[in-house]
Design a protein around this motif. Structure first.
Motif, PDB file in Angstrom:
ATOM      1  N   PRO A 165     -10.332  -3.475   4.771  1.00 38.78           N
ATOM      2  CA  PRO A 165      -9.718  -2.739   3.654  1.00 38.78           C
ATOM      3  C   PRO A 165      -8.984  -1.479   4.118  1.00 38.78           C
ATOM      4  CG  PRO A 165     -11.946  -3.425   3.096  1.00 38.78           C
ATOM      5  CD  PRO A 165     -11.786  -3.666   4.567  1.00 38.78           C
ATOM      6  N   ALA A 166      -9.575  -0.760   5.078  1.00 37.27           N
ATOM      7  CA  ALA A 166      -8.945   0.465   5.587  1.00 37.27           C
ATOM      8  C   ALA A 166      -7.662   0.138   6.342  1.00 37.27           C
ATOM      9  CB  ALA A 166      -9.916   1.223   6.490  1.00 37.27           C
ATOM     10  N   LEU A 167      -7.684  -0.941   7.108  1.00 40.26           N
ATOM     11  CA  LEU A 167      -6.494  -1.349   7.848  1.00 40.26           C
ATOM     12  C   LEU A 167      -5.381  -1.809   6.904  1.00 40.26           C
ATOM     13  CD1 LEU A 167      -8.130  -3.301  10.814  1.00 40.26           C
ATOM     14  CD2 LEU A 167      -7.030  -1.075  10.907  1.00 40.26           C
ATOM     15  N   ASP A 168      -5.763  -2.503   5.843  1.00 42.88           N
ATOM     16  CA  ASP A 168      -4.781  -2.943   4.857  1.00 42.88           C
ATOM     17  C   ASP A 168      -4.138  -1.732   4.170  1.00 42.88           C
ATOM     18  OD1 ASP A 168      -5.330  -5.566   5.454  1.00 42.88           O
ATOM     19  OD2 ASP A 168      -6.624  -5.914   3.713  1.00 42.88           O
ATOM     20  N   LYS A 169      -4.955  -0.750   3.836  1.00 35.80           N
ATOM     21  CA  LYS A 169      -4.456   0.474   3.209  1.00 35.80           C
ATOM     22  C   LYS A 169      -3.521   1.213   4.156  1.00 35.80           C
ATOM     23  CE  LYS A 169      -6.063   4.915   1.358  1.00 35.80           C
ATOM     24  NZ  LYS A 169      -7.267   5.757   1.056  1.00 35.80           N
ATOM     25  N   LEU A 170      -3.912   1.284   5.419  1.00 34.76           N
ATOM     26  CA  LEU A 170      -3.087   1.954   6.430  1.00 34.76           C
ATOM     27  C   LEU A 170      -1.754   1.243   6.584  1.00 34.76           C
ATOM     28  CD1 LEU A 170      -2.581   3.983   8.641  1.00 34.76           C
ATOM     29  CD2 LEU A 170      -4.017   2.626  10.175  1.00 34.76           C
ATOM     30  N   GLN A 171      -1.788  -0.086   6.653  1.00 30.28           N
ATOM     31  CA  GLN A 171      -0.556  -0.861   6.804  1.00 30.28           C
ATOM     32  C   GLN A 171       0.382  -0.618   5.623  1.00 30.28           C
ATOM     33  OE1 GLN A 171       0.426  -3.344   9.470  1.00 30.28           O
ATOM     34  NE2 GLN A 171       2.200  -2.497   8.414  1.00 30.28           N
ATOM     35  N   LYS A 172      -0.178  -0.605   4.418  1.00 32.88           N
ATOM     36  CA  LYS A 172       0.628  -0.392   3.213  1.00 32.88           C
ATOM     37  C   LYS A 172       1.346   0.946   3.261  1.00 32.88           C
ATOM     38  CE  LYS A 172       0.214   0.043  -1.820  1.00 32.88           C
ATOM     39  NZ  LYS A 172      -0.733  -0.003  -2.983  1.00 32.88           N
ATOM     40  N   ASN A 173       0.642   1.990   3.683  1.00 33.32           N
ATOM     41  CA  ASN A 173       1.235   3.326   3.729  1.00 33.32           C
ATOM     42  C   ASN A 173       2.212   3.487   4.882  1.00 33.32           C
ATOM     43  OD1 ASN A 173      -0.032   5.436   1.659  1.00 33.32           O
ATOM     44  ND2 ASN A 173      -1.615   3.923   2.175  1.00 33.32           N
ATOM     45  N   LYS A 186       0.928  10.950   3.150  1.00 34.24           N
ATOM     46  CA  LYS A 186       1.201   9.974   2.090  1.00 34.24           C
ATOM     47  C   LYS A 186      -0.101   9.522   1.433  1.00 34.24           C
ATOM     48  CE  LYS A 186       4.531   8.556   1.050  1.00 34.24           C
ATOM     49  NZ  LYS A 186       5.425   8.926  -0.089  1.00 34.24           N
ATOM     50  N   MET A 187      -1.188   9.508   2.199  1.00 38.64           N
ATOM     51  CA  MET A 187      -2.494   9.120   1.667  1.00 38.64           C
ATOM     52  C   MET A 187      -3.273  10.326   1.140  1.00 38.64           C
ATOM     53  SD  MET A 187      -3.825   6.089   4.254  1.00 38.64           S
ATOM     54  CE  MET A 187      -3.631   7.007   5.785  1.00 38.64           C
ATOM     55  N   GLY A 188      -2.625  11.516   1.136  1.00 42.40           N
ATOM     56  CA  GLY A 188      -3.279  12.709   0.618  1.00 42.40           C
ATOM     57  C   GLY A 188      -4.254  13.337   1.590  1.00 42.40           C
ATOM     58  N   ILE A 189      -4.069  13.077   2.882  1.00 40.59           N
ATOM     59  CA  ILE A 189      -4.975  13.597   3.915  1.00 40.59           C
ATOM     60  C   ILE A 189      -4.253  14.657   4.733  1.00 40.59           C
ATOM     61  CG2 ILE A 189      -6.378  13.019   5.934  1.00 40.59           C
ATOM     62  CD1 ILE A 189      -6.475  10.136   4.830  1.00 40.59           C
ATOM     63  N   THR A 190      -4.888  15.824   4.917  1.00 43.19           N
ATOM     64  CA  THR A 190      -4.319  16.874   5.747  1.00 43.19           C
ATOM     65  C   THR A 190      -4.523  16.508   7.215  1.00 43.19           C
ATOM     66  OG1 THR A 190      -4.827  18.556   4.094  1.00 43.19           O
ATOM     67  CG2 THR A 190      -4.383  19.326   6.340  1.00 43.19           C
TER      68      THR A 190
END
Length: 212
Positions: free
Chosen positions: A128-136, A176-180
């Protein structure tokens, strides 16, 4: 088995194996713009990484406890065999040796199975984390006009050996994912391991006396 190596292999197989094609048909006619990102750097800073680390540790501890239990059973029976050996008949002695060898083999098989199970667990948690990363990554690439994005992960064999700093989109993906953006350690978790049990005694040949 080193989980950091497993983690790198997982990334190499599951994400950015040859880069991300992020251009539309209109962009394809424009000059190529190539960017890159350090997948491990970005993934380590995602909030999911802490949960993955925690679940991997819990699962690893469960496997290690089972392995410790099996090893403890073997050691107890080996000690009993060593202490009672001199008074055992040949038949009983051979039977105990066979049992100890079976237990030792079972422990070795469990170790191999546990390593594979731990790797599969990690892959499941990471997806799931990799999919989210790929999307962004795709979103950032499209927004900034990048045609290809490569993985510059310094672990293992990076796909990018040299590139200008302005081609690095790692911090853009994090924002883009809201992470500093900031330095974060990669996901780590110790492999299943316990001290190897002592070797089981070799099976002795039972001597049968024949009547004259």
């Amino acid at each position: 088995m080193n989980l950091v190596k497993i983690f790198r292999l997982t990334l190499a197989a599951a994400l950015l194996t040859a880069g991300t094609l992020a251009a539309t048909s209109a962009q394809a006619q424009a000059p190529l713009k190539i960017g890159y990102t350090d997948v491990q750097y970005v993934l380590a800073q995602m909030p999911e990484s802490k949960q993955i680390e925690s679940e991997l540790k819990t699962y690893n501890d469960q496997l290690a406890a089972q392995l410790k239990s099996k090893s403890g059973e073997f050691e107890t029976k080996l000690k009993a065999y060593q202490q009672g050996g001199p008074t055992m008949t040949d038949v009983v002695k051979a039977d105990k040796e066979k049992e100890l060898q079976g237990l030792q083999q079972s422990i070795q098989e469990f170790q191999r199975s546990a390593e594979q199970s731990l790797q599969q667990k990690q892959q499941t948690l990471l997806k799931p984390a990799l999919d989210k990363l790929q999307k962004n990554i795709d979103i950032v690439a499209n927004e900034n006009g990048f045609t290809y994005i490569f993985n510059s992960d310094g672990g293992g064999s990076p796909l990018l050996l040299h590139a200008p700093k302005d081609g690095d989109i790692s911090d853009l993906v994090l924002k883009k994912m809201g992470i500093t953006p900031g330095a974060a350690a990669p996901i780590k978790s110790g492999p299943v391991a316990t001290p190897a049990p002592a070797a089981a005694p070799a099976a002795s040949k039972t001597k049968t006396k024949t009547k004259k």
